[in-house]
Design an enzyme around this catalytic site. Structure first.
Site, PDB file in Angstrom:
ATOM      1  N   LYS A 148       0.859  -1.189   0.000  1.00  0.00           N
ATOM      2  CA  LYS A 148       0.000   0.000   0.000  1.00  0.00           C
ATOM      3  C   LYS A 148       0.897   1.242   0.000  1.00  0.00           C
ATOM      4  O   LYS A 148       1.902   1.286   0.713  1.00  0.00           O
ATOM      5  CB  LYS A 148      -0.906  -0.004   1.235  1.00  0.00           C
ATOM      6  CG  LYS A 148      -1.921   1.146   1.250  1.00  0.00           C
ATOM      7  CD  LYS A 148      -2.887   1.026   2.436  1.00  0.00           C
ATOM      8  CE  LYS A 148      -3.920   2.151   2.418  1.00  0.00           C
ATOM      9  NZ  LYS A 148      -4.875   2.065   3.551  1.00  0.00           N
ATOM     10  N   SER A 192      -9.846   2.217   2.512  1.00  0.00           N
ATOM     11  CA  SER A 192      -8.905   2.909   1.666  1.00  0.00           C
ATOM     12  C   SER A 192      -7.866   2.017   1.000  1.00  0.00           C
ATOM     13  O   SER A 192      -7.214   2.451   0.050  1.00  0.00           O
ATOM     14  CB  SER A 192      -8.162   3.967   2.494  1.00  0.00           C
ATOM     15  OG  SER A 192      -7.347   3.356   3.479  1.00  0.00           O
ATOM     16  N   SER A 214     -10.272  -0.001   6.781  1.00  0.00           N
ATOM     17  CA  SER A 214      -9.623   0.107   5.469  1.00  0.00           C
ATOM     18  C   SER A 214      -8.916  -1.155   4.982  1.00  0.00           C
ATOM     19  O   SER A 214      -8.497  -1.208   3.826  1.00  0.00           O
ATOM     20  CB  SER A 214      -8.617   1.263   5.477  1.00  0.00           C
ATOM     21  OG  SER A 214      -9.295   2.488   5.392  1.00  0.00           O
TER      22      SER A 214
END
Lengths: 484, 484
Positions: B76, B152, B176
């Site tokens: 990420k 997210s 997330s």
């Protein structure tokens, strides 16, 4: 002026003498090339986190113990949010609601000699925080430079109660605090480099009024002289304002040393909303009793303790003991001197350190650490006074000679310069006889009741002896002869 | 090869069935082919990845390989990685090349020998539940490219779901990891707060953020988690606990497992078909020997409001460092310092980030702090207490991860509150600091449904066991999105 009472509280930022920063491993050394002592944490790169330097906490605990304060078992770091280029994170990590040190007090001596008085100033709190970097506004072709070497340097912010009632008290407090933080080794006290700087909250009120007047805060005073000048100016300014029918508005002001004036930086209306909240990156600071005990065991003898000891051990007066413990250098010098000269000479040691040495240092603008006369040399001198080798007057000459490096010891100077006191009563008697014979007028005046004439005769004898005759013996003999 | 588990890939590498270089190339080629459709990766650096793969091959050849050495994964783009552009999904950091590795990255690269394939797209600064707030455009759900992957960690979820990577890292502040895992048919784990270091993980809300694995199965998550965890002295909120093997209990039978079903999770607000899939999964657990008990989380309805005070408050301060001064985006034309700040931040941040900064600044401001921030902190405590009470009656709590399956791109983008409600079941877990997982448990209209598992503090190994046994009995997690 007399109908007004001045009220002063002081906030002091003392830079803590740790090797590394409060929340990062970067060095705190002063004077390095810009931005060479700023690591990822100091630069506030994305993702970095603060880690508390326990040495800074040690310093705070030391301070708390030294002022008899409560060292908080639990204190909390909070973020003070504002934007400025030398504040890399956009917030300063400080302590707000729960500071590490609560309460405590400092005993000061205000003024000197007969006018001196003691005063206790209470402390509100002391808390740990990080310093910001520096903005450099010169030499960047219209832009500002940022040096983040200082960013993250540990500070102890020490907040006093509004207990001071004059600029002299404010300066005495600042000096006592300055001496104390150096005494306990938590701050180098270097005011030029900004290691110790004061903000003074100043207000005035009619004498007898219980409520405080509205205060204005003078920021960033980095010398005792500026502190005094700034307060004196500010007090007069506030009195004038009130006299002219204006109200004092709460404000932050700056002192300009060139003009000697304070000028407004921002009013209360412009005050930032710092949006304090507990820093979620740092756990509450929990200080165990073991931690406190460990720091306690490492503390040196504190000024107050030493003062009490000087009184009980050496029989010194309160004033002497307080003056001699005003800072660690004076105390150390005195202790060395008395250590060699002996307890029985403690009072002359105290006088010599406080009066003669201090006066001479003052004359040359020197600190005691730079004294050309060492404690051992001074003790040697005091010993020769004590055993009547020299008089006090001659001792001052010997002291001056030591100061000028004319000899390694008092003995050497006394010997080389033939300053040994004449104690042979036969020799003194013949000098007295000569003087009496040569000054019949003085003798007649004395006999007519003029006491002054006696002093003139003593002076003549001492002059004839080149100052070396034992003054007590001269006195005794003269009296005897004049009476006979 | 692309559909193999981490364990199978590890065996293939150990058996020299394939080299890390070949495996990495296989995935990089797949990224080249499919990423234009999915937009899952924002940065791919073939050269860097292949270099890491070669180094991994060398370790395998030298016999110094760890269990996952040579396996490529996706990171990420919230984790700083040395030499990699690290954007956090923002224009503000579009040009930011990190000079350092996050602790998680360092552990994965240097210790575990994992190979990073690239940085995955995400909601800007992790603020979002659909991956539509990214400066680099939305990510598409591999199960239906007209739909969102969740957020997210939407890029990581889409990458693994489309087999552009065998596994990925994610971060979870309010759901997330779990919500995108649910929407993309993945297994995702948010560990107990403090288990995975936050150093180098760009902060959204420091007291809630936690990194974790996203993969095709509980077993893969366990193996990946093993490489991520550990005490980190650079993160003051990192927990100093004994190292554990999170795969150790995977096969433990579930006989006697007490599953708590919070009545608040099974009431209104959840899509009926999603709820049916969740109930079916719970019935499957009963077949595996578990029993269910109704529990209550009476304050759970306050979790979304409390979260939308605390998270923005911390974010408003955390994001202050993005000021255009030292790195990142700076507006081109500005009149003065304030103008530079305003323009840089106005142009550098997207709408959702600005919304949250404003909410955060508001709830921390003078006069509102007690009513919002302190009140939210009290609620947070109550929510945590609810879980403590619930875990007296059960070993693990289950319910839906998300109230709906993946929604259409743009469907909720205009309505922040609807978007915030996507995390209605996941947020309480972050507020309490507990570990939580999402496990595939069925499909509605061809779109995946996630079952949420919530464990007690440090019960990661147990959660993984509970998830793994279910995955041994079902095949939902083995279904692959048909994207080629």
């Amino acid at each position: 002026m007399n109908q007004w009472e001045v009220v002063i509280g002081i906030e002091t930022h003392a830079q803590l003498a740790t090797v590394s920063k409060i929340f990062s491993g970067a060095s705190t050394a002063f004077g390095a090339e810009p931005n060479t002592q700023a690591c990822a944490v100091d630069l506030a790169l994305p993702g970095v986190l603060p880690v508390l330097n326990k040495k800074a906490v040690d310093c705070a605990i030391r301070f708390g113990l030294a002022i008899g304060a409560e060292v908080a078992k639990k204190s909390v770091f909070a973020r003070k949010n504002y934007f400025y280029p030398d504040l890399p994170k956009g917030y300063q990590i400080s302590q707000m609601d729960l500071p590490v040190v609560v309460g405590g007090q400092i005993l000061l001596q205000v003024g000197q000699g007969d006018k001196a008085y003691e005063k206790v100033v209470r402390l509100t709190r002391a808390h740990l925080e990080e310093d910001a970097g520096k903005s450099l506004h010169e030499d960047f072709h219209g832009k500002s430079g940022i040096d983040l070497n200082r960013a993250g340097t540990p500070l102890l912010e020490i907040v006093s109660e509004p207990d001071m009632r004059s600029s002299d008290e404010a300066v005495a407090y600042a000096k006592a605090l300055h001496a104390l933080v150096q005494w306990i080794g938590i701050c180098d006290g270097n005011m030029q480099e900004g290691s110790f700087r004061c903000d003074a909250n100043v207000s005035v009120r009619p004498r007898g009024q219980a409520e405080f007047g509205t205060r204005r805060e003078i920021k960033n005073l980095n010398s005792f002289r500026f502190l005094k000048e700034a307060i004196d100016f500010e007090v007069q300014w506030q009195i004038n304002e009130i006299d002219e029918g204006r109200k004092i508005q709460q404000a932050t002001v700056l002192f300009d040393p060139d003009t000697g004036e304070t000028r407004m930086m921002r009013s209360k209306e412009d005050a930032h909303d710092y949006r304090y909240f507990p820093d979620p990156d740092l756990l509450p600071l929990v200080i165990s009793s073991d931690w406190i005990a460990r720091v306690q065991s490492e503390l040196p003898e504190l000024p107050g303790q030493m003062r009490e000891r000087f009184i009980s051990e050496f029989g010194l007066s309160n004033y002497d003991a307080t003056t001699l413990t005003a800072n660690s250098e004076i105390a150390a010098f005195f202790q060395l001197t008395v250590g060699i000269a002996g307890k029985q000479n403690a009072k002359p040691c105290a006088n010599w350190v406080m009066v003669d040495l201090a006066g001479r240092l003052n004359k040359d603008g020197k600190e005691i650490a730079e004294s050309p006369v060492s404690a051992a040399q001074l003790a040697g001198l005091i010993l020769r006074i004590a055993d009547n080798t020299i008089s006090n007057n001659i001792a001052k000459k010997v002291f001056e000679a030591l100061w000028n490096g004319e000899g390694a010891t008092a003995d050497e100077i006394i010997d080389k310069q033939g300053l040994k006191q004449i104690t042979d009563s036969g020799a003194i008697e013949s000098l007295v006889d000569e003087v009496l014979a040569a000054n019949p007028a003085n003798v007649a005046e004395f006999r007519a009741g003029k006491e002054k004439a006696f002093n003139a005769l003593v002076g003549q004898v001492m002059k004839a002896a080149k100052g070396k005759a034992n003054p007590q013996q001269v006195n005794d003999l003269l009296k005897k002869k004049l009476a006979g | 090869m692309i559909n193999r588990s981490l364990k199978q890939l590890s065996q293939a590498l150990a058996a020299r069935e394939i080299s890390s270089l070949e495996l990495t190339t296989l995935f990089l080629d797949r990224i080249d082919r499919l990423n234009p459709t999915l937009n899952a990766f924002v940065t791919v650096d073939r050269e860097k990845s292949l270099k890491m793969a070669s180094a991994a091959d060398a370790r395998i050849a030298a016999g110094t390989a760890g269990p996952l050495t040579g396996i490529p994964i996706a990171q990420k783009d919230i984790f700083c990685a040395e030499g990699w552009t690290t954007t956090c999904g923002s224009k503000m950091l579009a040009n930011f090349v990190s000079p350092y590795d996050a602790t998680v990255i360092q552990k994965m690269h240097a210790e575990a020998g994992l190979v990073s394939l690239g940085k995955t797209n995400m909601d800007e600064f992790a603020m979002g539940s659909s991956n539509e707030t990214s400066f680099f455009g939305p990510v598409r759900n591999p199960w239906d490219t007209s739909r969102v992957p969740g957020g997210s960690s939407g890029g990581s979820a889409a990458a693994v779901a489309a087999r552009l990577a065998p596994a990925a890292t994610g971060t979870d502040t309010g759901g997330s990891i779990r919500q995108p895992a649910a929407l993309c048919n993945l297994t995702g784990l948010k560990p107990t707060y403090g288990v995975v270091s936050r150093y180098g993980m760009i902060a959204f809300a420091s007291s809630l953020d936690q990194g974790g694995p996203m993969a095709a199965s509980a077993e893969d998550c366990a193996l990946l988690l093993n490489t991520m965890v550990g005490f980190d002295e650079r993160d003051s909120t990192s927990l100093d606990r004994p190292v554990e093997d999170y795969a150790r209990d995977l096969d433990k039978p579930l006989n006697g497992l007490r599953i708590g079903l919070p009545k608040e999770f099974f009431g209104e607000g959840c899509d009926a078909e999603v709820m049916a899939a969740v109930r079916a999964a719970i019935a499957e657990y009963e077949k595996l020997g578990a029993t269910t008990v109704e529990v209550s989380l009476p304050n759970s309805h306050l979790s979304v409001p409390a979260y939308y005070v605390i998270a923005p408050a911390e974010a408003s301060s955390n994001l202050s460092r993005f000021d255009g001064v030292r790195y990142g985006f700076r507006a081109e034309d500005y009149a003065n310092l304030d103008d530079m700040y305003m323009k840089s931040r106005a142009q550098g941040f997207g709408a959702e980030v600005k919304r949250r900064i404003m909410i955060g600044a508001y709830v921390l401001s003078h006069g509102y702090y007690d009513a919002y921030y302190l009140q939210a902190q009290r609620i947070r405590r109550l929510i945590a207490d609810d879980f403590v009470e619930a875990f007296k009656h059960c070993d693990v709590i289950m319910g839906p991860t998300s109230p709906t399956t993946a929604f259409k791109l743009g469907e909720k983008a205009a309505d922040p509150v609807q978007m915030y409600l996507s995390d209605i079941y996941t947020i309480a877990v972050n507020l309490a600091g507990l570990p939580g997982m999402s496990v595939p448990c069925g499909f509605v209209g061809g779109l995946p449904v996630g079952l949420q598992l919530i464990g007690n503090y440090f019960a990661e190994a147990q959660l993984l066991n509970v998830a793994h046994r279910y995955q041994q009995a079902t095949d939902w997690h083995q279904r692959r999105a048909a994207i080629e």
